[in-house]
Scaffold this motif. Structure first.
Motif, PDB file in Angstrom:
ATOM      1  N   ARG A  93       0.867  -1.178   0.000  1.00 13.50           N
ATOM      2  CA  ARG A  93       0.000   0.000   0.000  1.00 13.50           C
ATOM      3  C   ARG A  93       0.904   1.229   0.000  1.00 13.50           C
ATOM      4  O   ARG A  93       1.509   1.571   1.028  1.00 13.50           O
ATOM      5  CB  ARG A  93      -0.935   0.049   1.202  1.00 13.50           C
ATOM      6  N   LEU A  94       1.023   1.873  -1.166  1.00 14.23           N
ATOM      7  CA  LEU A  94       1.871   3.055  -1.275  1.00 14.23           C
ATOM      8  C   LEU A  94       1.023   4.315  -1.135  1.00 14.23           C
ATOM      9  O   LEU A  94       0.019   4.490  -1.827  1.00 14.23           O
ATOM     10  CB  LEU A  94       2.603   3.088  -2.614  1.00 14.23           C
ATOM     11  N   VAL A  95       1.457   5.186  -0.238  1.00 14.13           N
ATOM     12  CA  VAL A  95       0.778   6.463   0.005  1.00 14.13           C
ATOM     13  C   VAL A  95       1.787   7.583  -0.221  1.00 14.13           C
ATOM     14  O   VAL A  95       2.880   7.572   0.374  1.00 14.13           O
ATOM     15  CB  VAL A  95       0.211   6.532   1.437  1.00 14.13           C
ATOM     16  N   GLY A  96       1.459   8.516  -1.089  1.00 10.42           N
ATOM     17  CA  GLY A  96       2.345   9.652  -1.362  1.00 10.42           C
ATOM     18  C   GLY A  96       1.546  10.924  -1.554  1.00 10.42           C
ATOM     19  O   GLY A  96       0.336  10.887  -1.794  1.00 10.42           O
ATOM     20  N   SER A  97       2.213  12.059  -1.440  1.00 15.24           N
ATOM     21  CA  SER A  97       1.530  13.343  -1.628  1.00 15.24           C
ATOM     22  C   SER A  97       2.506  14.380  -2.138  1.00 15.24           C
ATOM     23  O   SER A  97       3.725  14.252  -1.988  1.00 15.24           O
ATOM     24  CB  SER A  97       0.895  13.817  -0.314  1.00 15.24           C
ATOM     25  N   ILE A 104      -2.048  16.728 -19.862  1.00 15.45           N
ATOM     26  CA  ILE A 104      -0.787  16.353 -19.230  1.00 15.45           C
ATOM     27  C   ILE A 104      -1.050  16.155 -17.745  1.00 15.45           C
ATOM     28  O   ILE A 104      -1.542  17.063 -17.066  1.00 15.45           O
ATOM     29  CB  ILE A 104       0.303  17.422 -19.431  1.00 15.45           C
ATOM     30  N   VAL A 105      -0.744  14.960 -17.259  1.00 15.11           N
ATOM     31  CA  VAL A 105      -0.942  14.625 -15.843  1.00 15.11           C
ATOM     32  C   VAL A 105       0.393  14.686 -15.110  1.00 15.11           C
ATOM     33  O   VAL A 105       1.399  14.152 -15.587  1.00 15.11           O
ATOM     34  CB  VAL A 105      -1.560  13.215 -15.700  1.00 15.11           C
ATOM     35  N   PHE A 106       0.400  15.345 -13.966  1.00 15.88           N
ATOM     36  CA  PHE A 106       1.533  15.330 -13.040  1.00 15.88           C
ATOM     37  C   PHE A 106       1.073  14.639 -11.762  1.00 15.88           C
ATOM     38  O   PHE A 106      -0.015  14.913 -11.255  1.00 15.88           O
ATOM     39  CB  PHE A 106       2.005  16.744 -12.705  1.00 15.88           C
ATOM     40  N   TRP A 107       1.940  13.757 -11.230  1.00 13.83           N
ATOM     41  CA  TRP A 107       1.527  13.004 -10.042  1.00 13.83           C
ATOM     42  C   TRP A 107       2.742  12.599  -9.218  1.00 13.83           C
ATOM     43  O   TRP A 107       3.882  12.679  -9.683  1.00 13.83           O
ATOM     44  CB  TRP A 107       0.707  11.782 -10.449  1.00 13.83           C
ATOM     45  N   GLN A 108       2.464  12.182  -8.001  1.00 17.28           N
ATOM     46  CA  GLN A 108       3.514  11.766  -7.073  1.00 17.28           C
ATOM     47  C   GLN A 108       3.632  10.241  -7.103  1.00 17.28           C
ATOM     48  O   GLN A 108       2.739   9.523  -6.661  1.00 17.28           O
ATOM     49  CB  GLN A 108       3.192  12.235  -5.658  1.00 17.28           C
ATOM     50  N   SER A 109       4.733   9.744  -7.657  1.00 18.38           N
ATOM     51  CA  SER A 109       4.949   8.298  -7.715  1.00 18.38           C
ATOM     52  C   SER A 109       5.758   7.788  -6.526  1.00 18.38           C
ATOM     53  O   SER A 109       5.840   6.582  -6.298  1.00 18.38           O
ATOM     54  CB  SER A 109       5.676   7.937  -9.016  1.00 18.38           C
ATOM     55  N   TYR A 110       6.373   8.701  -5.758  1.00 17.52           N
ATOM     56  CA  TYR A 110       7.111   8.316  -4.556  1.00 17.52           C
ATOM     57  C   TYR A 110       6.179   8.316  -3.349  1.00 17.52           C
ATOM     58  O   TYR A 110       5.241   9.118  -3.274  1.00 17.52           O
ATOM     59  CB  TYR A 110       8.249   9.310  -4.276  1.00 17.52           C
ATOM     60  N   GLY A 111       6.455   7.447  -2.403  1.00 11.58           N
ATOM     61  CA  GLY A 111       5.675   7.457  -1.170  1.00 11.58           C
ATOM     62  C   GLY A 111       6.159   6.393  -0.205  1.00 11.58           C
ATOM     63  O   GLY A 111       7.190   5.748  -0.413  1.00 11.58           O
ATOM     64  N   ILE A 159       5.531  -2.939   3.137  1.00 10.17           N
ATOM     65  CA  ILE A 159       6.899  -3.385   3.400  1.00 10.17           C
ATOM     66  C   ILE A 159       7.657  -2.426   4.311  1.00 10.17           C
ATOM     67  O   ILE A 159       8.834  -2.615   4.573  1.00 10.17           O
ATOM     68  CB  ILE A 159       7.671  -3.569   2.075  1.00 10.17           C
ATOM     69  N   ASN A 160       6.947  -1.356   4.757  1.00  9.11           N
ATOM     70  CA  ASN A 160       7.535  -0.359   5.658  1.00  9.11           C
ATOM     71  C   ASN A 160       8.833   0.224   5.103  1.00  9.11           C
ATOM     72  O   ASN A 160       9.897   0.185   5.739  1.00  9.11           O
ATOM     73  CB  ASN A 160       7.768  -0.946   7.054  1.00  9.11           C
ATOM     74  N   ALA A 161       8.725   0.758   3.870  1.00 11.73           N
ATOM     75  CA  ALA A 161       9.881   1.377   3.214  1.00 11.73           C
ATOM     76  C   ALA A 161       9.366   2.347   2.158  1.00 11.73           C
ATOM     77  O   ALA A 161       8.217   2.253   1.704  1.00 11.73           O
ATOM     78  CB  ALA A 161      10.763   0.316   2.559  1.00 11.73           C
TER      79      ALA A 161
END
Length: 263
Positions: A38-42, A116-123, A128-130
């Motif tokens: 479960r990836l959560v980013g903002s 054009i879409v901009f988004w946050q792929s990091y989180g 896996i707690n990372a």
């Protein structure tokens, strides 16, 4: 929230209308090899501001220069305050995830030539707690033929490449569209291969370096006035194997308009 920037008073061809969709939140749950993620980013407010500033610079400065004054797009920026999730992200073919033209269709306003879409792929991956980055390509453009174009860019690429990644992805969009309509010369200019291209008027090759705003390099890949990107945006590039045959987006192509904005 919506930001609209008007086109210049005079344009050589109908102004392309670009809608930028900013997704500040990502929250996706998925399985990989039996492992639950479960990836959560903002996006932070200053990152959203950076996207808007970069796009305003692109439409107001970069495109008019790159197209030799033949195009000055109109820009609308919209923030979509719902997370990108398993319903709006799809597999990108490289082991990651991406929004695509169909998964974000409901958020696209009609009447635009380009989305054009901009988004946050990091989180943070709570499975896996990372930390993780699920946008393995960084930027993608779909070849949609004569239909309105669609590109996505992750924040990490915008931070790394500045305007260059926008120039590159929109370059895919416009070359694909004008090739599909048959208005641009054949073959289609390939913006992945500056090393095998030359200026069709001078026969001169390009400096194969990726410049920055603080370190401009004349005649380099992304230089606004004399480089590879400038030449294919202006219909002035050629394949080195056929150096006098000009390809790219000619003045005639720009004057014909885009998928929606036409004469």
């Amino acid at each position: 929230m919506r930001l609209t920037v008007p086109a210049a008073a005079v344009t050589a061809g109908p102004a392309w209308k670009i809608e930028v969709l900013i997704y500040p939140y990502t929250d996706i749950t998925y399985l990989t090899a039996g492992v639950s993620h479960r990836l959560v980013g903002s996006l932070m407010p200053d990152e959203v501001t950076n996207i808007k500033t970069s796009m305003i610079g692109f439409v107001d400065t970069d495109v008019p220069a790159l197209s030799s004054g033949k195009q000055h797009p109109k820009l609308t920026v919209k923030t979509v305050n719902k997370p990108l999730d398993a319903a709006s992200l799809v597999a990108d073919g490289g082991g990651g995830w991406t929004p695509d033209p169909w998964s974000t269709k409901a958020d696209q306003d009609p009447g635009y030539n380009s989305y054009i879409v901009f988004w946050q792929s990091y989180g943070w991956d709570w499975g896996i707690n990372a930390t993780d980055n699920i946008g393995h390509y960084g930027g993608l453009t779909w070849n949609l033929g004569p239909a309105p174009t669609f590109s996505e860019i992750t924040l990490s690429q915008l931070d790394y490449g500045g305007h260059n990644v926008i120039k590159h992805e929109w370059g895919h969009a416009i070359t694909g569209f004008y090739d599909a309509t048959g208005i641009a010369p054949k073959p289609m200019a390939d913006n992945h291969h500056p090393e095998s291209s030359v200026n069709c008027k001078t026969g001169r090759g390009y400096v194969l370096l990726d410049e920055s705003a603080s370190n401009p390099i004349p005649n380099s890949i992304f230089n606004n006035n004399s480089g590879f990107t400038h030449d294919y945006y202006s219909g002035l590039t050629a394949q080195a194997s056929n150096p006098r045959h000009c390809i790219g987006i000619t003045a005639k192509a720009w004057a014909s308009g885009g998928p929606v904005s036409k004469r």
